[in-house]
Design a protein around this motif. Sequence first.
Motif, mmCIF file in Angstrom:
data_model
loop_
_atom_site.group_PDB
_atom_site.id
_atom_site.type_symbol
_atom_site.label_atom_id
_atom_site.label_comp_id
_atom_site.label_asym_id
_atom_site.label_seq_id
_atom_site.Cartn_x
_atom_site.Cartn_y
_atom_site.Cartn_z
ATOM 1 N N THR A 1 -8.709 3.385 -0.315
ATOM 2 C CA THR A 1 -8.398 4.592 0.450
ATOM 3 C C THR A 1 -8.538 5.832 -0.419
ATOM 4 O O THR A 1 -9.191 6.815 -0.043
ATOM 5 C CB THR A 1 -6.973 4.504 1.011
ATOM 6 O OG1 THR A 1 -6.917 3.456 1.987
ATOM 7 C CG2 THR A 1 -6.544 5.809 1.657
ATOM 8 N N LEU B 1 -10.733 -0.782 6.131
ATOM 9 C CA LEU B 1 -10.283 -1.109 4.792
ATOM 10 C C LEU B 1 -10.567 -2.566 4.434
ATOM 11 O O LEU B 1 -10.599 -3.436 5.310
ATOM 12 C CB LEU B 1 -8.785 -0.847 4.668
ATOM 13 C CG LEU B 1 -8.350 0.604 4.897
ATOM 14 C CD1 LEU B 1 -6.833 0.717 4.784
ATOM 15 C CD2 LEU B 1 -9.034 1.547 3.913
ATOM 16 N N GLN C 1 -2.734 5.938 8.464
ATOM 17 C CA GLN C 1 -2.859 4.679 9.190
ATOM 18 C C GLN C 1 -2.001 4.820 10.441
ATOM 19 O O GLN C 1 -0.775 4.798 10.384
ATOM 20 C CB GLN C 1 -2.393 3.485 8.359
ATOM 21 C CG GLN C 1 -2.653 2.168 9.086
ATOM 22 C CD GLN C 1 -2.225 0.965 8.291
ATOM 23 O OE1 GLN C 1 -1.202 0.991 7.621
ATOM 24 N NE2 GLN C 1 -3.006 -0.096 8.357
ATOM 25 N N GLU D 1 1.175 3.975 -2.966
ATOM 26 C CA GLU D 1 0.903 5.386 -2.691
ATOM 27 C C GLU D 1 2.072 6.266 -3.115
ATOM 28 O O GLU D 1 1.883 7.293 -3.784
ATOM 29 C CB GLU D 1 0.611 5.582 -1.205
ATOM 30 C CG GLU D 1 0.328 7.034 -0.851
ATOM 31 C CD GLU D 1 0.092 7.278 0.629
ATOM 32 O OE1 GLU D 1 -0.346 8.392 0.976
ATOM 33 O OE2 GLU D 1 0.362 6.358 1.443
ATOM 34 N N GLU E 1 -7.379 -0.257 9.004
ATOM 35 C CA GLU E 1 -8.176 0.968 8.884
ATOM 36 C C GLU E 1 -7.246 2.155 8.762
ATOM 37 O O GLU E 1 -6.053 2.065 9.012
ATOM 38 C CB GLU E 1 -9.075 1.134 10.113
ATOM 39 C CG GLU E 1 -8.288 1.297 11.398
ATOM 40 C CD GLU E 1 -9.117 1.082 12.654
ATOM 41 O OE1 GLU E 1 -10.342 0.992 12.553
ATOM 42 O OE2 GLU E 1 -8.517 1.012 13.736
ATOM 43 N N ILE E 2 -7.824 3.293 8.361
ATOM 44 C CA ILE E 2 -7.122 4.564 8.399
ATOM 45 C C ILE E 2 -7.982 5.541 9.183
ATOM 46 O O ILE E 2 -9.201 5.358 9.323
ATOM 47 C CB ILE E 2 -6.824 5.119 6.998
ATOM 48 C CG1 ILE E 2 -8.134 5.446 6.258
ATOM 49 C CG2 ILE E 2 -5.962 4.154 6.207
ATOM 50 C CD1 ILE E 2 -7.933 6.249 4.991
ATOM 51 N N GLU F 1 0.829 -1.208 0.000
ATOM 52 C CA GLU F 1 0.000 0.000 0.000
ATOM 53 C C GLU F 1 0.860 1.254 0.000
ATOM 54 O O GLU F 1 0.598 2.209 -0.745
ATOM 55 C CB GLU F 1 -0.939 -0.007 1.208
ATOM 56 C CG GLU F 1 -2.116 -0.957 1.084
ATOM 57 C CD GLU F 1 -1.726 -2.424 1.129
ATOM 58 O OE1 GLU F 1 -2.390 -3.241 0.466
ATOM 59 O OE2 GLU F 1 -0.741 -2.771 1.822
ATOM 60 N N CYS G 1 -12.219 6.505 -1.352
ATOM 61 C CA CYS G 1 -13.027 7.012 -0.236
ATOM 62 C C CYS G 1 -12.686 8.463 0.082
ATOM 63 O O CYS G 1 -13.592 9.269 0.358
ATOM 64 C CB CYS G 1 -12.825 6.140 1.001
ATOM 65 S SG CYS G 1 -13.617 4.515 0.891
ATOM 66 N N ARG H 1 -6.195 -2.011 -0.955
ATOM 67 C CA ARG H 1 -6.467 -1.085 0.141
ATOM 68 C C ARG H 1 -6.081 0.347 -0.210
ATOM 69 O O ARG H 1 -6.745 1.285 0.234
ATOM 70 C CB ARG H 1 -5.760 -1.580 1.417
ATOM 71 C CG ARG H 1 -6.335 -2.904 1.911
ATOM 72 C CD ARG H 1 -5.683 -3.434 3.156
ATOM 73 N NE ARG H 1 -4.329 -3.884 2.922
ATOM 74 C CZ ARG H 1 -3.683 -4.748 3.727
ATOM 75 N NH1 ARG H 1 -4.306 -5.241 4.791
ATOM 76 N NH2 ARG H 1 -2.449 -5.112 3.479
ATOM 77 N N TRP H 2 -5.015 0.530 -0.997
ATOM 78 C CA TRP H 2 -4.681 1.885 -1.411
ATOM 79 C C TRP H 2 -5.747 2.420 -2.368
ATOM 80 O O TRP H 2 -6.160 3.571 -2.268
ATOM 81 C CB TRP H 2 -3.308 1.942 -2.066
ATOM 82 C CG TRP H 2 -3.087 3.213 -2.852
ATOM 83 C CD1 TRP H 2 -2.863 3.328 -4.182
ATOM 84 C CD2 TRP H 2 -3.104 4.556 -2.331
ATOM 85 N NE1 TRP H 2 -2.732 4.650 -4.540
ATOM 86 C CE2 TRP H 2 -2.877 5.427 -3.426
ATOM 87 C CE3 TRP H 2 -3.286 5.113 -1.058
ATOM 88 C CZ2 TRP H 2 -2.825 6.812 -3.298
ATOM 89 C CZ3 TRP H 2 -3.241 6.492 -0.925
ATOM 90 C CH2 TRP H 2 -3.008 7.324 -2.018
ATOM 91 N N VAL I 1 -0.554 8.720 3.641
ATOM 92 C CA VAL I 1 -1.520 7.963 4.435
ATOM 93 C C VAL I 1 -0.862 6.771 5.122
ATOM 94 O O VAL I 1 -1.090 6.511 6.309
ATOM 95 C CB VAL I 1 -2.693 7.484 3.555
ATOM 96 C CG1 VAL I 1 -3.681 6.632 4.375
ATOM 97 C CG2 VAL I 1 -3.400 8.667 2.907
#
Length: 358
Positions: free
Chosen positions: A322, A313, A343, A31, A350-351, A27, A325, A318-319, A73
């Motif tokens: 993220t 997540l 995170q 990012e 989760e973040i 992730e 969202c 997951r990225w 993140v």
Amino acid sequence: MTTIRADSAPPAGIGLLGYCRPGFEPELAAELGERAAAAGIAGYARANRNDGFVVYASDDPALAAALPWRELVFARQKLTLLAELRGLDPKDRIAPMLSALHGHAPFGELCVEHPDSDAGKPLAGLARSFGNALRPALRKAGLLSARDNPHIPRLHVCFIAGDHALLAEADTRNSAPWPQGIPRLKLLADAPSRSALKLEEALLVLLDDDQREALLQPGMRAADLGAAPGGWTWVLTRHHLRVTSIDNGPLRPHVLDTGLVEHLRADGFHWQPPQPLDWMVCDMVEQPRRVAERMATWLREGWCRHAIFNLKLPMKKRWDETRLCLELFEAQSARPLQVRARQLYHDREEITVFATCA
């Protein structure tokens, strides 16, 4: 697409070193790659799952400034990589480090650490003892100020193994101030749940000093959606905020005894305040896009001015989730916002997001 490579090392002095939660290296790699590409910077990520760190290699000197730490993140820490040293002799690890740093301007502080991973944790003793030996050697070589100076770059030595270390530099204005990027918080005996640490960390990491002073004033009013058993409500009352706690479940009695809490047995996902509030916080377990849309409604309708909420997540992509969202939240809020997401150390899958009206 970001290429994750485990067999190559970046040239000395080029690239970034980011620490992350073990298991989230892909992730962070994705990012960094996507944000660098958006800034017009080419590079590649080198990462292994569960290592607890990612190296992003690039020959563009603008990389560090283009990826501010506060905007990342999945990075607990963001450093500029100076050198990667392999095959270190346990009898003399210092000489190769002094050689790699030769000619560099003095650093203001030294931080010797290790990744927060299963493989890295056994290196804690080495990191502690080595720092005590390296510090005077750096000062003798003119590479470390005589006294700690937080206003100039900080040197980080990250041990990957006993014979493998990364040397990196921290811009103190563009990096986490804590070793490993982890603020050390203690769970107090009267905390209703461990989730209290998530909100305490969010207030410390996602708000700057001026925001904490200005936005957490005694007497401000807040709502805690999905409050039971009261961990986040408890944190807010410690800042002397008046809290409406929304949950069909019970709160711990001592949270109510503060005299600052009104408990309403209602569905936090559908409840709305009768009048605008200063704060809304939310740690409900729900699909992240649904939470993002509901949080956007709170800001768009003016029900609150500041918010902190968690997005749970999925197991994969997951990225991507993220990014989607956060874009959805900002678009549906339909007003200028300052948004930070991270995170946190006390998060898991989760973040945590902080949003305030710009």
